[in-house]
Design an enzyme around this catalytic site. Structure first.
Site, PDB file in Angstrom:
ATOM      1  NE  ARG A 163      -2.846   0.384   3.402  1.00 20.72           N
ATOM      2  CZ  ARG A 163      -2.107   0.557   4.500  1.00 20.72           C
ATOM      3  NH1 ARG A 163      -1.336   1.624   4.653  1.00 20.72           N
ATOM      4  NH2 ARG A 163      -2.134  -0.336   5.473  1.00 20.72           N
ATOM      5  CE  LYS A 170     -12.417   7.825 -18.447  1.00 20.43           C
ATOM      6  NZ  LYS A 170     -12.366   8.279 -17.106  1.00 20.43           N
ATOM      7  CG  ASP A 226      -9.698  16.093 -14.416  1.00 22.66           C
ATOM      8  OD1 ASP A 226      -9.025  15.569 -15.331  1.00 22.66           O
ATOM      9  OD2 ASP A 226     -10.682  15.534 -13.893  1.00 22.66           O
ATOM     10  CE1 TYR A 267     -17.613  10.793 -15.199  1.00 19.10           C
ATOM     11  CE2 TYR A 267     -16.368  10.716 -13.152  1.00 19.10           C
ATOM     12  CZ  TYR A 267     -17.208  10.108 -14.073  1.00 19.10           C
ATOM     13  OH  TYR A 267     -17.632   8.828 -13.855  1.00 19.10           O
TER      14      TYR A 267
HETATM   15  O1  P1T Z   1     -13.354   7.003 -13.746  1.00 19.54           O
HETATM   16  P1  P1T Z   1     -12.180   7.482 -12.954  1.00 19.54           P
HETATM   17  O2  P1T Z   1     -10.876   6.879 -13.366  1.00 19.54           O
HETATM   18  O3  P1T Z   1     -12.412   7.442 -11.483  1.00 19.54           O
HETATM   19  O4  P1T Z   1     -12.008   9.030 -13.341  1.00 19.54           O
HETATM   20  C1  P1T Z   1     -12.971   9.996 -13.037  1.00 19.54           C
HETATM   21  C2  P1T Z   1     -12.846  11.145 -14.004  1.00 19.54           C
HETATM   22  C3  P1T Z   1     -12.213  12.310 -13.589  1.00 19.54           C
HETATM   23  N1  P1T Z   1     -12.042  13.355 -14.414  1.00 19.54           N
HETATM   24  C4  P1T Z   1     -12.498  13.330 -15.680  1.00 19.54           C
HETATM   25  C5  P1T Z   1     -12.327  14.516 -16.554  1.00 19.54           C
HETATM   26  C6  P1T Z   1     -13.167  12.198 -16.156  1.00 19.54           C
HETATM   27  O5  P1T Z   1     -13.612  12.200 -17.426  1.00 19.54           O
HETATM   28  C7  P1T Z   1     -13.353  11.083 -15.301  1.00 19.54           C
HETATM   29  C8  P1T Z   1     -14.093   9.876 -15.737  1.00 19.54           C
HETATM   30  N2  P1T Z   1     -14.907  10.068 -16.835  1.00 19.54           N
HETATM   31  C9  P1T Z   1     -15.730   9.149 -17.452  1.00 19.54           C
HETATM   32  C10 P1T Z   1     -15.858   7.892 -17.024  1.00 19.54           C
HETATM   33  C11 P1T Z   1     -16.481   9.653 -18.601  1.00 19.54           C
HETATM   34  O6  P1T Z   1     -16.984   8.858 -19.407  1.00 19.54           O
HETATM   35  O7  P1T Z   1     -16.578  10.878 -18.737  1.00 19.54           O
END
Ligand code: P1T
Length: 379
Positions: free
Chosen positions: A46, A195, A170, A98
């Site tokens: 961890r 992503k 972000d 998001y």
């Molecule tokens: O899904 P996760 O890895 O927890 O990330 C969250 C997140 C944070 N910031 C942005 C700009 C994002 O697009 C996302 C996740 N977004 C999607 C799953 C989506 O389809 O927009």
């Protein structure tokens, strides 16, 4: 070192025992100690893991930072940032976020005594109206999800510096290939690694990169104390994905341009949101702070009901109807029903997330096939 070389080499070293060129998956929870406290820098996975360390160092280099920290998801990376604050602190956040980020701020941390102001930041000066002695963080997404708003990172950072406020960006939609917020004055850059960094739709992960030792220590403390860390197999997959980040991003940008221009000339499309279009309200800012404009596009179907927009999403064949983005395969999403359902309807309407809005993550397939797919679905 140039970006493509960093993507492949930064932080990555041949494994010491065998010379393996690929970073091994150190699938272990713990490490044997010679005597209590006498270890090789690794105590418990961890806290530290060699596969994760390599990825963290690689990400730090790609973002021109000094410290990278990986988390179990993008949201847990954002969660860690907010956990460095305390009850009574205030955050100014951009209003197009998001949906999950909005939910985390609005439903979880608001309940714990933090105050969030969700505001339009396309004019950076507007943040001044919300700054007070409790303001500790300005959080922004640029380009934003799903409206593709562009915020001037350097302008916001310069206002924040006047007041000793941290700025977090972000950077998920741009990736470090297109935009490096730390070089523009931001203090924290965050990614949903899920992503473009991962790039192959096979991992959920988040990351933070900073350039300040003390901030890195605070965030590492939360990373270890809250424990939302990724496993070594996922870190390996992301290290592999990043080796082609520069090549993939070039292809995403080329295809993004082809799709945005095609949609802009289509009679069934009312409005196209892509920062590369000269009529995008902050096109000049995007041109100045991004190397290119990416593969994320949103568009409004002209005079369409929700049902008609849903039908277009269903009719696309190469674009897969799915939440997420940034993979090599093209995806389509209906934000109001899918990714942004947790944003209240009134707020959605205010920021432009209409029922006729469709979001595309343009992949790296042959662009002719993508345009034909849009042609048949819109027809
Ligand atoms: O899904 P996760 O890895 O927890 O990330 C969250 C997140 C944070 N910031 C942005 C700009 C994002 O697009 C996302 C996740 N977004 C999607 C799953 C989506 O389809 O927009």
């Amino acid at each position: 070192m140039k970006f493509g070389t960093k993507a492949i080499h930064a932080g990555v070293h041949p494994e010491e025992v065998t010379g393996a060129i690929m970073t091994p998956i150190f699938q272990t929870s713990t490490y044997v100690q010679a005597s209590p406290g006498d270890h090789k820098g690794f105590e418990y996975s961890r806290t530290q893991n060699p596969t994760r360390d390599t990825l963290q160092n690689n990400l730090a280099a790609l973002e021109d930072g000094t410290h990278g920290l990986c988390f179990a998801s993008g949201l847990s990376a954002i969660d860690a940032v907010i956990k460095t604050l305390k009850s009574g602190d205030e955050v100014i956040a951009s209003n197009d976020l998001y949906g999950g980020t909005f939910r985390l701020y609005n439903k979880i941390f608001s309940k714990l005594g933090l105050k969030f102001h969700f505001i339009a930041m396309e004019d950076a000066e507007s943040v001044r109206n919300y700054i007070n002695e409790n303001t500790k963080l300005i959080w922004l997404e640029t380009p934003s999800n799903p409206m593709m708003n562009v915020i001037d990172i350097a302008a916001v950072a310069s206002i924040a510096k006047e007041h000793g406020i941290l700025v977090g960006v972000d950077n998920t939609f741009a990736s470090p290939y297109l935009q490096r917020p730390l070089t523009l004055g931001a203090d924290i850059v965050m990614h949903s690694v899920t992503k473009y960094l991962g790039g192959h739709s096979d991992v959920i992960m988040g990351a933070l990169v900073v350039k300040d030792e003390e901030l890195a220590e605070q965030l590492a403390f939360v990373q270890n104390s809250s424990g939302a860390v990724p496993g070594p197999m996922d870190c390996f997959l992301v290290l592999r994905g990043i080796k082609t980040l520069h090549l993939r991003m070039k292809a995403h940008c080329e295809n993004g341009k082809a799709v945005a221009e095609y949609l802009q000339n289509h009679p069934k499309v009312d409005k196209v949101y892509w920062p590369g279009l000269p009529d995008h309200p902050n096109h000049d800012v995007a041109k100045a702070q991004m190397a290119d404009f990416g593969g994320m596009i949103s568009f409004v179907v002209a005079d369409a009901s929700k049902e008609e927009a849903i039908r277009i999403c269903e009719n696309l064949k190469i674009f897969s109807l799915a939440e997420s983005l940034g993979g090599v395969e093209s995806m389509v999403n209906h934000p109001a029903i899918m990714t942004h359902a947790s944003v209240p309807e009134e707020e959605r309407q205010r920021i432009g997330i209409l029922d006729s809005l469709i979001r595309l993550s343009v992949g790296i397939e042959d662009s002719e096939d993508l345009l034909s797919d849009l042609e048949q679905a819109l027809g």
